[in-house]
Design a protein around this motif. Structure first.
Motif, PDB file in Angstrom:
ATOM      1  N   GLY A  21      -2.000   8.691 -31.844  1.00  0.00           N
ATOM      2  CA  GLY A  21      -1.254   9.818 -31.309  1.00  0.00           C
ATOM      3  C   GLY A  21      -1.356   9.921 -29.799  1.00  0.00           C
ATOM      4  O   GLY A  21      -2.166   9.250 -29.153  1.00  0.00           O
ATOM      5  N   ARG A  22      -0.520  10.779 -29.248  1.00  0.00           N
ATOM      6  CA  ARG A  22      -0.523  11.006 -27.805  1.00  0.00           C
ATOM      7  C   ARG A  22      -1.385  12.196 -27.418  1.00  0.00           C
ATOM      8  O   ARG A  22      -1.673  12.411 -26.246  1.00  0.00           O
ATOM      9  CB  ARG A  22       0.910  11.257 -27.322  1.00  0.00           C
ATOM     10  CG  ARG A  22       1.894  10.154 -27.675  1.00  0.00           C
ATOM     11  CD  ARG A  22       3.257  10.391 -27.059  1.00  0.00           C
ATOM     12  NE  ARG A  22       3.804  11.718 -27.309  1.00  0.00           N
ATOM     13  CZ  ARG A  22       4.438  12.084 -28.423  1.00  0.00           C
ATOM     14  NH1 ARG A  22       4.581  11.212 -29.410  1.00  0.00           N
ATOM     15  NH2 ARG A  22       4.930  13.302 -28.555  1.00  0.00           N
ATOM     16  N   VAL A  23      -1.774  12.990 -28.441  1.00  0.00           N
ATOM     17  CA  VAL A  23      -2.504  14.235 -28.211  1.00  0.00           C
ATOM     18  C   VAL A  23      -3.785  14.205 -29.030  1.00  0.00           C
ATOM     19  O   VAL A  23      -3.799  13.748 -30.174  1.00  0.00           O
ATOM     20  CB  VAL A  23      -1.645  15.451 -28.635  1.00  0.00           C
ATOM     21  CG1 VAL A  23      -2.426  16.746 -28.483  1.00  0.00           C
ATOM     22  CG2 VAL A  23      -0.367  15.505 -27.821  1.00  0.00           C
ATOM     23  N   LEU A  24      -4.865  14.695 -28.436  1.00  0.00           N
ATOM     24  CA  LEU A  24      -6.145  14.766 -29.136  1.00  0.00           C
ATOM     25  C   LEU A  24      -6.634  16.202 -29.149  1.00  0.00           C
ATOM     26  O   LEU A  24      -6.629  16.889 -28.126  1.00  0.00           O
ATOM     27  CB  LEU A  24      -7.188  13.884 -28.446  1.00  0.00           C
ATOM     28  CG  LEU A  24      -8.583  13.885 -29.097  1.00  0.00           C
ATOM     29  CD1 LEU A  24      -8.531  13.181 -30.461  1.00  0.00           C
ATOM     30  CD2 LEU A  24      -9.609  13.223 -28.187  1.00  0.00           C
ATOM     31  N   ILE A  25      -7.066  16.644 -30.319  1.00  0.00           N
ATOM     32  CA  ILE A  25      -7.780  17.908 -30.442  1.00  0.00           C
ATOM     33  C   ILE A  25      -9.255  17.596 -30.639  1.00  0.00           C
ATOM     34  O   ILE A  25      -9.618  16.839 -31.545  1.00  0.00           O
ATOM     35  CB  ILE A  25      -7.256  18.753 -31.618  1.00  0.00           C
ATOM     36  CG1 ILE A  25      -5.818  19.196 -31.347  1.00  0.00           C
ATOM     37  CG2 ILE A  25      -8.145  19.967 -31.847  1.00  0.00           C
ATOM     38  CD1 ILE A  25      -5.190  19.974 -32.487  1.00  0.00           C
ATOM     39  N   ASP A  45       2.468  14.253 -36.385  1.00  0.00           N
ATOM     40  CA  ASP A  45       1.843  12.937 -36.440  1.00  0.00           C
ATOM     41  C   ASP A  45       1.370  12.451 -35.075  1.00  0.00           C
ATOM     42  O   ASP A  45       0.631  11.464 -34.994  1.00  0.00           O
ATOM     43  CB  ASP A  45       2.820  11.913 -37.028  1.00  0.00           C
ATOM     44  CG  ASP A  45       3.199  12.229 -38.472  1.00  0.00           C
ATOM     45  OD1 ASP A  45       2.392  12.879 -39.164  1.00  0.00           O
ATOM     46  OD2 ASP A  45       4.303  11.837 -38.891  1.00  0.00           O
ATOM     47  N   HIS A  46       1.816  13.104 -34.024  1.00  0.00           N
ATOM     48  CA  HIS A  46       1.410  12.693 -32.674  1.00  0.00           C
ATOM     49  C   HIS A  46       0.050  13.273 -32.286  1.00  0.00           C
ATOM     50  O   HIS A  46      -0.451  13.024 -31.196  1.00  0.00           O
ATOM     51  CB  HIS A  46       2.453  13.135 -31.650  1.00  0.00           C
ATOM     52  CG  HIS A  46       2.685  14.619 -31.598  1.00  0.00           C
ATOM     53  ND1 HIS A  46       3.199  15.326 -32.656  1.00  0.00           N
ATOM     54  CD2 HIS A  46       2.460  15.518 -30.614  1.00  0.00           C
ATOM     55  CE1 HIS A  46       3.291  16.609 -32.318  1.00  0.00           C
ATOM     56  NE2 HIS A  46       2.841  16.746 -31.090  1.00  0.00           N
ATOM     57  N   ILE A  47      -0.558  14.060 -33.196  1.00  0.00           N
ATOM     58  CA  ILE A  47      -1.844  14.704 -32.906  1.00  0.00           C
ATOM     59  C   ILE A  47      -2.970  13.989 -33.648  1.00  0.00           C
ATOM     60  O   ILE A  47      -2.911  13.802 -34.863  1.00  0.00           O
ATOM     61  CB  ILE A  47      -1.823  16.188 -33.314  1.00  0.00           C
ATOM     62  CG1 ILE A  47      -0.844  16.972 -32.427  1.00  0.00           C
ATOM     63  CG2 ILE A  47      -3.223  16.800 -33.220  1.00  0.00           C
ATOM     64  CD1 ILE A  47      -0.710  18.436 -32.780  1.00  0.00           C
ATOM     65  N   ALA A  77      -7.403   7.764 -23.032  1.00  0.00           N
ATOM     66  CA  ALA A  77      -6.618   7.282 -24.173  1.00  0.00           C
ATOM     67  C   ALA A  77      -5.530   8.246 -24.621  1.00  0.00           C
ATOM     68  O   ALA A  77      -4.680   7.870 -25.439  1.00  0.00           O
ATOM     69  CB  ALA A  77      -7.555   6.990 -25.348  1.00  0.00           C
ATOM     70  N   TYR A  78      -5.537   9.491 -24.099  1.00  0.00           N
ATOM     71  CA  TYR A  78      -4.599  10.502 -24.578  1.00  0.00           C
ATOM     72  C   TYR A  78      -3.890  11.190 -23.419  1.00  0.00           C
ATOM     73  O   TYR A  78      -4.491  11.457 -22.368  1.00  0.00           O
ATOM     74  CB  TYR A  78      -5.327  11.544 -25.431  1.00  0.00           C
ATOM     75  CG  TYR A  78      -5.776  10.995 -26.759  1.00  0.00           C
ATOM     76  CD1 TYR A  78      -4.923  11.003 -27.848  1.00  0.00           C
ATOM     77  CD2 TYR A  78      -7.037  10.425 -26.902  1.00  0.00           C
ATOM     78  CE1 TYR A  78      -5.318  10.473 -29.072  1.00  0.00           C
ATOM     79  CE2 TYR A  78      -7.443   9.893 -28.118  1.00  0.00           C
ATOM     80  CZ  TYR A  78      -6.574   9.927 -29.201  1.00  0.00           C
ATOM     81  OH  TYR A  78      -6.966   9.397 -30.403  1.00  0.00           O
ATOM     82  N   TRP A 210       0.422  24.121 -29.055  1.00  0.00           N
ATOM     83  CA  TRP A 210       0.070  22.814 -28.490  1.00  0.00           C
ATOM     84  C   TRP A 210       1.081  21.752 -28.892  1.00  0.00           C
ATOM     85  O   TRP A 210       1.496  20.929 -28.074  1.00  0.00           O
ATOM     86  CB  TRP A 210      -1.328  22.410 -28.942  1.00  0.00           C
ATOM     87  CG  TRP A 210      -2.427  23.275 -28.412  1.00  0.00           C
ATOM     88  CD1 TRP A 210      -2.382  24.074 -27.304  1.00  0.00           C
ATOM     89  CD2 TRP A 210      -3.740  23.426 -28.954  1.00  0.00           C
ATOM     90  NE1 TRP A 210      -3.587  24.714 -27.117  1.00  0.00           N
ATOM     91  CE2 TRP A 210      -4.442  24.339 -28.120  1.00  0.00           C
ATOM     92  CE3 TRP A 210      -4.400  22.905 -30.061  1.00  0.00           C
ATOM     93  CZ2 TRP A 210      -5.765  24.727 -28.363  1.00  0.00           C
ATOM     94  CZ3 TRP A 210      -5.714  23.275 -30.314  1.00  0.00           C
ATOM     95  CH2 TRP A 210      -6.393  24.166 -29.472  1.00  0.00           C
ATOM     96  N   ALA A 211       1.490  21.775 -30.172  1.00  0.00           N
ATOM     97  CA  ALA A 211       2.444  20.787 -30.659  1.00  0.00           C
ATOM     98  C   ALA A 211       3.791  20.957 -29.977  1.00  0.00           C
ATOM     99  O   ALA A 211       4.445  19.973 -29.590  1.00  0.00           O
ATOM    100  CB  ALA A 211       2.587  20.907 -32.166  1.00  0.00           C
TER     101      ALA A 211
END
Length: 217
Positions: A21-25, A45-47, A77-78, A210-211
């Motif tokens: 994904g492009r986003v990290l929590i 799915d990008h999270i 990485a994100y 966030w999404a």
């Protein structure tokens, strides 16, 4: 559906980031099931998700440094990183660190507050209530009973819980087995029992924001 490590792993070791994904929590291990359920339900799915050990809540002075280290580890990485913690006993230190790092976190004192909704939780003013979430019901022995020594010295119960009168179970899911387990926890602590279905509360609101922010950039 996303497979999860067991609760003991989430308590002791957390969850490594997986996916592309492009986003990290970056979250507390106690929130892993809820975050992954929201991600899967909404098709985000990008999270990706990584979780710190949930047992850090028994040592809140360690949370800020652990979050700071996790941001540093994953930043390259994100595109975007968000922090799924509230203050969680850090006395404002976590918010200050997130501000300095340029990452958003969830407002409020703790997960009990944001599950119920921060304004609604504050309005209750329940200083004699002890709270459990789905995760903490499942991990009651690991977080409460054993760390307080009640497995060895049950006579200490009244010293720890004598000023409480009610155990409030904030239910994220409709699970009769968890409700029964929460009632058992209340009985073990000598407290009255109340169940409140909160669902995901402000956690869902923050994740939705966030999404949306990421998808619009």
């Amino acid at each position: 559906m996303t497979s999860l490590p067991d609760d003991t792993t989430l308590t002791d070791r957390g969850l490594d980031a997986q996916g592309t994904g492009r986003v990290l929590i970056i979250a507390c291990g106690a929130l892993a099931r809820e975050i992954l359920a929201l991600r899967d339900k909404n098709g985000w799915d990008h999270i990706d998700l990584t979780c710190l050990p949930a047992i850090l809540h028994n040592h809140p002075d360690r949370i800020t440094d652990a979050v700071r280290a996790a941001v540093g580890k994953h930043r390259a990485a994100y595109r975007d990183i968000y922090v799924a913690y509230a203050d969680c006993g850090t006395g404002g230190a976590l918010q200050a660190a997130c501000d300095a790092l340029g990452v958003d976190m969830i407002a409020g004192p703790h997960c009990y507050s944001f599950f119920e909704g921060t304004d609604a939780f504050a309005a209750h003013d329940e200083i004699t209530a002890f709270y459990l979430t789905d995760f903490l019901v499942r991990q009651f022995d690991a977080f409460v009973w054993k760390p307080l020594g009640l497995d060895r010295h049950p006579d200490l119960r009244d010293m720890y819980f004598g000023n409480y009168d009610t155990l409030i179970y904030q239910a994220q899911t409709d699970d009769p087995a968890l409700t029964a387990a929460a009632k058992s926890c209340a009985e073990r602590l000598g407290l009255a029992f109340e169940r409140r279905f909160t669902g995901y509360g402000d956690l869902a609101t923050h994740m939705r924001g966030w999404a949306a922010r990421t998808s619009s950039e």
